[in-house]
Scaffold this motif. Sequence first.
Motif, short mmCIF file in Angstrom:
data_model
loop_
_atom_site.label_atom_id
_atom_site.label_comp_id
_atom_site.label_asym_id
_atom_site.label_seq_id
_atom_site.Cartn_x
_atom_site.Cartn_y
_atom_site.Cartn_z
N PRO A 1 25.43 -71.93 -43.70
CA PRO A 1 24.97 -72.93 -44.74
C PRO A 1 24.38 -74.06 -44.44
O PRO A 1 24.99 -74.81 -43.32
N PHE B 1 25.99 -80.04 -49.92
CA PHE B 1 25.18 -78.87 -50.02
C PHE B 1 24.11 -78.89 -50.82
O PHE B 1 22.98 -78.03 -50.65
N ASN B 2 23.94 -79.73 -51.71
CA ASN B 2 22.90 -80.03 -52.42
C ASN B 2 22.42 -81.51 -52.18
O ASN B 2 23.32 -82.32 -52.03
N LYS C 1 18.96 -77.67 -52.98
CA LYS C 1 20.03 -77.14 -51.84
C LYS C 1 19.24 -78.13 -50.54
O LYS C 1 18.19 -78.19 -50.29
#
Length: 270
Positions: free
Chosen positions: A9, A251-252, A268
């Motif tokens: 990620p 993460f965003n 994202k």
Amino acid sequence: MRTKKKDRPAVHIVQKELLQPYNPVTVNLIGAGGTGGQVLTAIARMNHALNALGHAGLFVRVFDNDTVDTANLGRQLFTTAELGSYKSVALINRINRFFGTNWRAETTRYDKASLKDKDLASATITISCVDTVDARYEIADILKHLAAQYGGRNRVQYWMDFGNSRSSGQVILSTLEKIKQPASELYRPVETLPLVTDEFKELLVASEQADNTPSCSLAEALTKQDLFINSALANCGASLLWQLFREGILFNRGFFLNLQDFRTQPLKVA
């Protein structure tokens, strides 16, 4: 077995100097209108909470040369006693009295013609709540110049832009310099978050109101912007900033909000 780098990620990791600073983190808030006033209140609450958690907190300057008129009452955070006052002064005075802060109001526009002092123009985090595309591009030019030329303690690192139309809007976080990232086997750290003016030029143009003339009444103002779009954006955007300070990992880096059908779409880190 190790995860392949491309499958990890994507995240943006905040530097320790923001998470455990020796001095309050400087924030320049540009615009003290419908969104800016709501954002300032949210930031003041955040500062109070950060102080309670042992963080040095924030030092905020609000830039706006506009004054309060009757059309601002109700949708923006002003009272009849503040009619004719500078918006930035009215809001900062209220926040300072309520929270015991020593934040500053700047009764000037944040533009090239008004800003000659690099120390004043520079802040670790810049938050823009402006109405026009031209204003955003001028802010972007100023911040890019400062990132290249200014090396002081308050060098510019992050830019959070708030924008909205009648019932929808977006908040997008960008970086003005490469933020050094630690190595990670779990995540793919991203050191640069694209500028909103580079990545979403068409969106910014489309979101700009065709009629920028001042409203003469609250009723007229509400035909241009929904009553709660500003506060909804402010609270969600402040939540993103809260994650930056409390969790240190994103993460965003923003979101798109539509109040008409109650949808929020995260943006994202990539």
